[in-house]
Design a protein around this motif. Structure first.
Motif, PDB file in Angstrom:
ATOM      1  N   THR A 100      62.165  27.390  73.583  1.00  0.00           N
ATOM      2  CA  THR A 100      61.441  26.525  74.525  1.00  0.00           C
ATOM      3  C   THR A 100      60.120  26.040  73.936  1.00  0.00           C
ATOM      4  O   THR A 100      59.777  24.861  74.019  1.00  0.00           O
ATOM      5  CB  THR A 100      61.183  27.274  75.847  1.00  0.00           C
ATOM      6  OG1 THR A 100      62.415  27.771  76.362  1.00  0.00           O
ATOM      7  CG2 THR A 100      60.557  26.355  76.884  1.00  0.00           C
ATOM      8  N   PHE A 104      61.380  22.292  73.076  1.00  0.00           N
ATOM      9  CA  PHE A 104      61.206  21.527  74.307  1.00  0.00           C
ATOM     10  C   PHE A 104      59.749  21.169  74.601  1.00  0.00           C
ATOM     11  O   PHE A 104      59.454  20.039  74.997  1.00  0.00           O
ATOM     12  CB  PHE A 104      61.800  22.303  75.489  1.00  0.00           C
ATOM     13  CG  PHE A 104      63.302  22.324  75.500  1.00  0.00           C
ATOM     14  CD1 PHE A 104      64.026  21.347  76.158  1.00  0.00           C
ATOM     15  CD2 PHE A 104      64.005  23.314  74.835  1.00  0.00           C
ATOM     16  CE1 PHE A 104      65.413  21.355  76.162  1.00  0.00           C
ATOM     17  CE2 PHE A 104      65.394  23.338  74.822  1.00  0.00           C
ATOM     18  CZ  PHE A 104      66.096  22.350  75.494  1.00  0.00           C
ATOM     19  N   VAL A 255      67.068  30.048  78.583  1.00  0.00           N
ATOM     20  CA  VAL A 255      66.590  28.759  78.054  1.00  0.00           C
ATOM     21  C   VAL A 255      66.806  27.668  79.100  1.00  0.00           C
ATOM     22  O   VAL A 255      65.930  26.820  79.334  1.00  0.00           O
ATOM     23  CB  VAL A 255      67.325  28.390  76.744  1.00  0.00           C
ATOM     24  CG1 VAL A 255      67.081  26.924  76.377  1.00  0.00           C
ATOM     25  CG2 VAL A 255      66.846  29.271  75.601  1.00  0.00           C
ATOM     26  N   TYR A 258      64.022  28.128  81.730  1.00  0.00           N
ATOM     27  CA  TYR A 258      62.636  27.885  81.341  1.00  0.00           C
ATOM     28  C   TYR A 258      62.390  26.516  80.718  1.00  0.00           C
ATOM     29  O   TYR A 258      61.298  25.975  80.810  1.00  0.00           O
ATOM     30  CB  TYR A 258      62.154  28.974  80.372  1.00  0.00           C
ATOM     31  CG  TYR A 258      61.476  30.122  81.070  1.00  0.00           C
ATOM     32  CD1 TYR A 258      60.097  30.206  81.133  1.00  0.00           C
ATOM     33  CD2 TYR A 258      62.217  31.109  81.699  1.00  0.00           C
ATOM     34  CE1 TYR A 258      59.474  31.249  81.795  1.00  0.00           C
ATOM     35  CE2 TYR A 258      61.613  32.157  82.362  1.00  0.00           C
ATOM     36  CZ  TYR A 258      60.233  32.218  82.404  1.00  0.00           C
ATOM     37  OH  TYR A 258      59.624  33.246  83.074  1.00  0.00           O
ATOM     38  N   SER A 259      63.393  25.934  80.050  1.00  0.00           N
ATOM     39  CA  SER A 259      63.124  24.722  79.273  1.00  0.00           C
ATOM     40  C   SER A 259      63.267  23.437  80.071  1.00  0.00           C
ATOM     41  O   SER A 259      62.575  22.457  79.801  1.00  0.00           O
ATOM     42  CB  SER A 259      64.047  24.673  78.057  1.00  0.00           C
ATOM     43  OG  SER A 259      65.393  24.650  78.473  1.00  0.00           O
TER      44      SER A 259
END
Length: 606
Positions: A100, A104, A255, A258-259
């Protein structure tokens, strides 16, 4: 006597005082931020904290926003019933944080977006952005209703707190500080709530250690009960928790949370620099380690106390979600105010998640639906609209909690759907960020195929739950119980039945396809979306005719190793230039000194 079964105490006056004080404190932070920022009531200030937040409070908010009341209550119960395999998610948190932060965050930060779904329009098309936002709103509203309802139900049955009174109070408090304070209020309130959550776990562990004769005794009991056998390297994807399901599948699952989840993206792009944004994720990683470790050790403490008298089997409680609240009232009732602290910890998790969801729902609604249509809104109108939407979504989430109480076992499916939707969405983002070939048609078709596949597996797994040889529950005993209740003395909670009812006739897919570990659903969705999306894109001509902004794709310079190498090369170049400059200055100085000497010699001769 502690750990021998039977009814437990209920809340004292001091417990109510501590609990109420915590909720009022959270409201106070929202009011303080509202008063402090009255002159800075811009849209960016409300939704992104003016992009002036620093790494540590944002990191604690990132941790708190998904450490909901379900986590506070459910993770210790996981350790109690299934052992410490869940602890391996620490590896997943590490992988998630790196992906992340290095892929990202630089891309979103570079684009300066407010809604994570703006990227879908920039990279693909407006319809895909609308679809992505709509999926997020539906899953978040349903999940948030579950987050409000689940802890309230479990705690109502143990503490005697009125269920609907607490539900409405929880929603009202979140509406208050989200409406008045915006993202700054949410983040600083999350910091307070994170501290309270951790304090609740520490109180349980400390009291359990005193009762059991030390932490070593708790560890020994857990070892003898098979609770410490975490590392199962069986590659079978049908087993619920193994090293591979958690590290591989769990990493992709986290992921996806959170991303690309607006609740999280909104936090790290509120940081004042890219460095703070990246650092917030790495500090958050440590926060997740600490939280899951304390939660797991709370579960081991619970097993050490109840190893000879399981409250669930004994009929003292009706669902696994009630295990930790029951333990708290059993071992901490003699300390007025401490059970109140624990309930405050569980509700802090709920408050942080609900407030995060409300603020994120407002952000995506404003950015994705309203501003593209109503472009001439004044700052005052935008501010009132943000506040009105906060009230609307808060009321919607309370309403979803009401629906949750009527949905029975389908609620388990609702929680799984939250993960099912994230996987295909992650696949869509990765297709756009990593491959220039992917076009709008391929992205849309790929996401639909991935979504249909994950929903098929996930819903099938809810209808035909995996058998015990795949879930691996550990043994529990009631030989040390003084009393057997025979039936639960509290209200039933049908949606969290510890052993789901399995239909008599199971189709052939039930023990294979439908038994896929829930942790792999996001991975399945992401890979399917990417593969099918790329294939369809190549068939439909790819993106050869379209010019794309290079900022929409991952760059080598975004990655830590490359940025570090580039910085090293730049510093070497600067050092060489400085060395050359110094040599040049030295040469000039020598020449100047020679000229001075020559002049002196000439003047002497004269």
């Amino acid at each position: 006597m502690v750990g021998t079964g039977g009814p437990v105490a209920t809340f004292s006056v001091w417990d109510y005082v501590v609990f109420a004080g915590t909720i009022l404190g959270a409201s106070g932070i929202g009011l303080f931020q509202a008063i402090r920022g009255r002159k800075e009531s811009s849209n960016a200030e409300f939704l992104l904290g003016g992009r002036q937040m620093t790494a540590v409070p944002v990191a604690m908010s990132l941790t708190a926003s998904f450490m909901s009341g379900i986590t506070v209550i459910g993770t210790p119960a996981e350790a109690y019933r299934f052992g410490t395999a869940f602890w391996l998610f620490g590896f997943s948190y590490t992988i998630m944080s790196a992906i992340t932060a290095e892929i990202f965050v630089p891309l979103f930060y570079r684009l300066g977006i407010t809604s994570a779904y703006e990227y879908l329009e920039l990279r693909f098309s407006r319809p895909i952005r609308i679809i992505g936002t709509s999926m997020y709103i539906v899953q978040t509203a349903l999940y948030t209703g579950l987050v409000i309802y689940a802890p309230a139900l479990a705690l109502n049955q143990i503490t005697g707190l009125d269920l609907w009174g607490v539900l409405v109070a929880t929603g009202a408090v979140c509406i208050l500080y989200c409406t008045l304070g915006g993202l700054k209020a949410v983040i600083w309130t999350d910091v307070l709530q994170m501290v309270i959550m951790l304090a609740g776990f520490v109180a349980v562990i400390a009291r359990g250690a005193v009762l059991q004769g030390g932490l070593t005794k708790i560890w020994e009991d857990s070892d003898q009960g098979g609770r410490l056998e975490a590392f199962d390297f069986d590659p079978n994807p049908l087993k619920r928790h193994t090293f591979w399901t958690i590290v591989v599948g769990g990493s992709i699952m986290w992921v996806s949370i959170y991303s690309i989840n607006q609740s999280q993206v909104q936090r790290y792009i509120s940081c004042k620099t890219l460095g703070h944004a990246k650092m917030s994720l790495y500090v958050n990683m440590v926060g997740l380690w600490v939280t899951v470790s304390l939660a797991m050790f709370s579960g081991l403490t619970m097993y050490s106390i109840y190893k000879n008298c399981d409250p669930l089997t004994n009929g003292d409680i009706s669902t696994p979600d009630q295990l930790l609240p029951y333990l708290v009232m059993d071992i901490l009732a003699d300390f007025p105010g401490i059970p109140g602290l624990f309930v405050a910890a569980a509700y802090s998790g709920t408050l942080s998640t609900v407030s995060s969801s409300i603020n994120a729902l407002v952000a995506v609604t404003v950015e994705d639906f309203i501003l593209p249509v109503c472009k001439n809104l004044t700052q005052r109108q935008t501010t009132w609209m943000n506040m009105g939407l906060s009230v609307f979504f808060g009321a919607l989430c309370i309403g979803m909690a009401g629906v949750a109480s009527l949905m029975g076992s389908i609620l388990q499916a609702a929680l799984s759907i939250f993960g099912m939707i994230s996987g295909p969405l992650l696949g869509l983002y990765l297709s756009g960020m990593l491959f220039r070939t992917t076009n709008s048609v391929g992205g849309l078709v790929g996401m639909i195929i991935g979504l249909v596949l994950t929903l098929w597996v996930g819903i099938g797994g809810q209808i035909y739950p995996p058998t015990t040889d795949k879930t691996n529950p550990l043994s529990l005993s009631t030989i040390g119980c003084n009393s057997t209740m025979g039936q639960n003395f509290t209200t039933a909670a049908p949606w969290t039945s510890p052993v789901p009812t399995q239909p008599d006739i199971r189709p052939a897919l039930a023990d294979s396809w439908y038994s896929l570990s829930y942790v792999y659903l996001s991975l399945l969705g992401a890979l399917t979306t990417m593969a099918s999306g790329l294939l369809v894109s190549m068939i439909t001509g790819g993106c050869k005719q379209e010019k794309r902004n290079p900022d929409l794709f991952v760059k080598k310079s975004d990655l830590f190793c490359f940025s570090w190498c580039n910085k090293s090369e730049e510093s070497e170049v600067k050092e060489k230039d400085l060395k050359d400059f110094n040599m040049g200055v030295a040469n000039v100085s020598v020449k100047h000194a020679d000229m001075m000497t020559t002049d002196v010699e000439k003047s002497t001769k004269l």
